[in-house]
Each structure stands twice: as structure tokens, then as C-alpha cells.
Design a protein around this motif. Structure first.
Motif, PDB file in Angstrom:
ATOM      1  N   VAL A 129       0.688  -1.154   0.008  1.00 34.88           N
ATOM      2  CA  VAL A 129       0.043   0.067  -0.041  1.00 34.88           C
ATOM      3  C   VAL A 129       1.030   1.166  -0.130  1.00 34.88           C
ATOM      4  CG1 VAL A 129      -1.630   1.563   1.408  1.00 34.88           C
ATOM      5  CG2 VAL A 129      -1.983  -1.029   1.316  1.00 34.88           C
ATOM      6  N   ARG A 130       0.507   2.103  -1.020  1.00 37.22           N
ATOM      7  CA  ARG A 130       1.308   3.555  -0.924  1.00 37.22           C
ATOM      8  C   ARG A 130       0.266   4.619  -0.851  1.00 37.22           C
ATOM      9  NH1 ARG A 130       3.387  -0.124  -4.458  1.00 37.22           N
ATOM     10  NH2 ARG A 130       5.524  -0.314  -4.250  1.00 37.22           N
ATOM     11  N   GLY A 131       0.054   5.194   0.207  1.00 35.09           N
ATOM     12  CA  GLY A 131      -0.997   6.309   0.348  1.00 35.09           C
ATOM     13  C   GLY A 131      -0.281   7.800  -0.307  1.00 35.09           C
ATOM     14  N   PRO A 132      -0.856   8.613  -0.257  1.00 40.98           N
ATOM     15  CA  PRO A 132      -0.398   9.890  -0.919  1.00 40.98           C
ATOM     16  C   PRO A 132       0.603  10.473  -0.479  1.00 40.98           C
ATOM     17  CG  PRO A 132      -2.746  10.330  -0.233  1.00 40.98           C
ATOM     18  CD  PRO A 132      -2.240   8.873   0.051  1.00 40.98           C
ATOM     19  N   VAL A 133       0.753  10.671   0.854  1.00 38.77           N
ATOM     20  CA  VAL A 133       2.071  11.240   1.535  1.00 38.77           C
ATOM     21  C   VAL A 133       3.177  10.086   1.533  1.00 38.77           C
ATOM     22  CG1 VAL A 133       3.213  12.015   3.808  1.00 38.77           C
ATOM     23  CG2 VAL A 133       0.667  12.343   3.153  1.00 38.77           C
ATOM     24  N   GLN A 134       2.848   8.725   1.567  1.00 38.24           N
ATOM     25  CA  GLN A 134       3.889   7.657   1.404  1.00 38.24           C
ATOM     26  C   GLN A 134       4.569   7.953  -0.055  1.00 38.24           C
ATOM     27  OE1 GLN A 134       1.657   4.317   2.516  1.00 38.24           O
ATOM     28  NE2 GLN A 134       3.532   3.817   3.710  1.00 38.24           N
ATOM     29  N   ARG A 135       3.805   8.079  -0.971  1.00 43.32           N
ATOM     30  CA  ARG A 135       4.081   8.057  -2.395  1.00 43.32           C
ATOM     31  C   ARG A 135       5.262   9.249  -2.494  1.00 43.32           C
ATOM     32  NH1 ARG A 135      -1.242   7.013  -3.784  1.00 43.32           N
ATOM     33  NH2 ARG A 135      -1.585   8.943  -4.409  1.00 43.32           N
ATOM     34  N   TYR A 165       7.105  10.302  -0.403  1.00 42.79           N
ATOM     35  CA  TYR A 165       8.631  10.116   0.216  1.00 42.79           C
ATOM     36  C   TYR A 165       9.133   8.952  -0.402  1.00 42.79           C
ATOM     37  CZ  TYR A 165       7.600  14.092   3.354  1.00 42.79           C
ATOM     38  OH  TYR A 165       7.752  15.251   3.595  1.00 42.79           O
ATOM     39  N   GLY A 166       8.544   8.199  -1.277  1.00 44.65           N
ATOM     40  CA  GLY A 166       8.984   7.085  -2.266  1.00 44.65           C
ATOM     41  C   GLY A 166       8.847   5.904  -1.003  1.00 44.65           C
ATOM     42  N   LEU A 167       7.905   5.807  -0.189  1.00 44.64           N
ATOM     43  CA  LEU A 167       7.766   4.769   0.831  1.00 44.64           C
ATOM     44  C   LEU A 167       6.425   3.816   0.443  1.00 44.64           C
ATOM     45  CD1 LEU A 167       8.544   7.168   4.002  1.00 44.64           C
ATOM     46  CD2 LEU A 167      10.019   5.269   2.894  1.00 44.64           C
ATOM     47  N   ALA A 168       6.295   2.705   1.146  1.00 46.93           N
ATOM     48  CA  ALA A 168       5.192   1.826   1.115  1.00 46.93           C
ATOM     49  C   ALA A 168       5.206   1.108   2.328  1.00 46.93           C
ATOM     50  CB  ALA A 168       5.237   0.963  -0.142  1.00 46.93           C
ATOM     51  N   THR A 169       3.743   0.454   2.465  1.00 50.80           N
ATOM     52  CA  THR A 169       3.725  -0.497   3.848  1.00 50.80           C
ATOM     53  C   THR A 169       3.259  -1.591   3.110  1.00 50.80           C
ATOM     54  OG1 THR A 169       2.934   1.404   4.882  1.00 50.80           O
ATOM     55  CG2 THR A 169       2.013  -1.063   5.656  1.00 50.80           C
ATOM     56  N   VAL A 170       3.822  -2.711   3.571  1.00 53.71           N
ATOM     57  CA  VAL A 170       3.609  -4.246   3.292  1.00 53.71           C
ATOM     58  C   VAL A 170       2.686  -4.809   4.309  1.00 53.71           C
ATOM     59  CG1 VAL A 170       4.688  -6.492   2.798  1.00 53.71           C
ATOM     60  CG2 VAL A 170       5.868  -4.413   1.969  1.00 53.71           C
ATOM     61  N   THR A 171       1.581  -5.273   4.021  1.00 56.79           N
ATOM     62  CA  THR A 171       0.693  -6.041   4.775  1.00 56.79           C
ATOM     63  C   THR A 171       0.671  -7.263   4.580  1.00 56.79           C
ATOM     64  OG1 THR A 171      -0.503  -4.008   4.874  1.00 56.79           O
ATOM     65  CG2 THR A 171      -1.719  -5.780   5.675  1.00 56.79           C
ATOM     66  N   VAL A 172       0.799  -8.333   5.532  1.00 52.91           N
ATOM     67  CA  VAL A 172       0.838  -9.933   5.224  1.00 52.91           C
ATOM     68  C   VAL A 172      -0.366 -10.241   5.952  1.00 52.91           C
ATOM     69  CG1 VAL A 172       1.969 -11.926   5.980  1.00 52.91           C
ATOM     70  CG2 VAL A 172       3.289  -9.808   5.284  1.00 52.91           C
ATOM     71  N   THR A 173      -1.221 -10.772   5.394  1.00 51.94           N
ATOM     72  CA  THR A 173      -2.587 -11.346   6.005  1.00 51.94           C
ATOM     73  C   THR A 173      -2.185 -12.842   6.064  1.00 51.94           C
ATOM     74  OG1 THR A 173      -3.755  -9.573   4.868  1.00 51.94           O
ATOM     75  CG2 THR A 173      -5.087 -11.627   5.750  1.00 51.94           C
ATOM     76  N   THR A 174      -2.390 -13.207   7.263  1.00 55.77           N
ATOM     77  CA  THR A 174      -2.389 -14.743   7.873  1.00 55.77           C
ATOM     78  C   THR A 174      -3.735 -15.490   8.408  1.00 55.77           C
ATOM     79  OG1 THR A 174      -1.958 -14.347  10.168  1.00 55.77           O
ATOM     80  CG2 THR A 174      -0.027 -14.340   8.757  1.00 55.77           C
ATOM     81  N   ALA A 175      -3.593 -16.562   8.409  1.00 53.54           N
ATOM     82  CA  ALA A 175      -4.768 -17.222   8.806  1.00 53.54           C
ATOM     83  C   ALA A 175      -4.981 -17.268  10.244  1.00 53.54           C
ATOM     84  CB  ALA A 175      -4.878 -18.766   8.427  1.00 53.54           C
ATOM     85  N   SER A 176      -5.009 -16.101  10.928  1.00 49.79           N
ATOM     86  CA  SER A 176      -4.761 -15.636  12.294  1.00 49.79           C
ATOM     87  C   SER A 176      -5.981 -14.826  12.680  1.00 49.79           C
ATOM     88  CB  SER A 176      -3.448 -15.148  12.929  1.00 49.79           C
ATOM     89  OG  SER A 176      -3.604 -14.823  13.987  1.00 49.79           O
TER      90      SER A 176
END
Length: 172
Positions: free
Chosen positions: A119-125, A127-138
Motif C-alpha cells: 500500500v502506498r498512500g499519497p504522503v507515502q508516495r 517520500y517514496g515509501l510503502a507499507t507491506v501488509t501480510v495477511t495470515t490465517a490468524s
């Protein structure tokens, strides 16, 4: 009788991108500090224009209740979050630490990974940043690794996907 202590969990090895501090600072300005400072300014101006007699007690009150907490949050939060946020991808698990006031560490087995999102929100973009979200069976929720460079986020997403496919599933 010997005391049993829980083993200490070492911090994850990889830090987030240093630009994350600027991203968190802008977030603080937009969501917490900025509105608090604007409220203090508006109240001070209104009191000067319409109620000049209240300024001797309202000024210190605004300073203590709004201005100092807003500036403190703006200065402390990004540095504190940067010191805490870290991640690591092992052969069998992904490990992330995050938060700033409420700190959280999560380890999830790669055999339980269901999806990996970037995911890259407008402010993250900006600054050239992103968030990685790992969805698990939890039921504990997702693992979010925020503040990664775009390139690192893409590489990490790819590696998690590849490793998760090769790790055998849990025999339940």
C-alpha cells in the motif's frame, strides 16, 4: 526452587527507511499536531479580538493544553516510531515490530500467509515509501511493515510470496 523466566525476544534485524521519520512527521502535522496548533491559534486570535480580558489566563492554558503537547508529539513520535519499527523475513516466519506508545511484535509462520499487499498512500508516495501488509490465517490480525522504500517493499512482497509457497502448510 529456580525461577523460570521467559526467553527474551530479540528485535527484528532490518530497520525501516529513514525517510519514514519525515512521513510520520507529516502525518502528525495533518492529523494531530496541526489541528491542535490551529485550534490554539484560532482561540488566541478570537480572544484578542473579542475577549482581551481572558488572554492572561487563556494564553498559558492554550500553551499547556494544546501547543506544548502538539509540538511534543510532532518532535517525539516520529523518532520513537523509527526506533521501534523493524522487520525480518526468516526461512519459516515473518517478524515485525511496530508502534510507538503501544509497541507490538508479531511473528507469523509463512505457512499461514494468505495474502501480501503493498500500500502506498499519497504522503507515502511523496517520500517514496510503502507499507507491506501480510495477511495470515490468524485472528490476531495482519502484520504491517510500514515505512519501507518502494523497492524494498516490492522485493519483500515478492520474497514473502515465494517463500510462503515453498513452506509446507500446517498439518491440522
Amino acid at each position: 526452587m529456580p525461577e523460570h523466566t521467559a526467553p527474551l525476544l530479540r528485535p527484528p534485524r532490518h530497520r525501516v527507511d529513514p525517510r519514514a521519520r519525515r512521513w510520520w512527521t507529516v502525518q502528525a502535522l495533518l492529523t494531530v499536531s496541526g489541528p491542535m496548533l490551529l485550534t490554539a491559534l484560532v482561540l488566541a486570535v478570537l480572544s484578542v479580538l473579542f475577549f482581551p480580558g481572558v488572554l492572561p489566563w487563556l494564553g498559558p492554558l492554550l500553551l499547556v493544553a494544546l501547543v506544548l503537547p502538539a509540538l511534543g508529539y510532532l518532535v517525539v513520535m516520529p523518532r520513537w516510531r523509527y526506533a521501534v519499527h523493524a522487520w525480518e523475513l526468516g526461512e519459516r516466519a515473518v517478524y515485525a515490530a511496530g508502534g510507538w506508545f503501544w509497541q507490538k511484535r508479531r511473528i507469523a509462520p509463512l505457512s499461514r500467509v494468505q495474502t501480501v499487499d503493498t500500500v502506498r498512500g499519497p504522503v507515502q508516495r511523496r517520500y517514496g515509501l510503502a507499507t507491506v501488509t501480510v495477511t495470515t490465517a490468524s485472528t490476531a490480525g495482519d502484520i504491517k511493515i510500514a515505512g519501507l522504500s518502494d523497492a524494498m517493499a516490492e522485493e519483500l512482497s515478492r520474497r514473502i510470496g515465494e517463500v510462503a509457497q515453498t513452506v509446507p502448510g500446517d498439518a491440522a
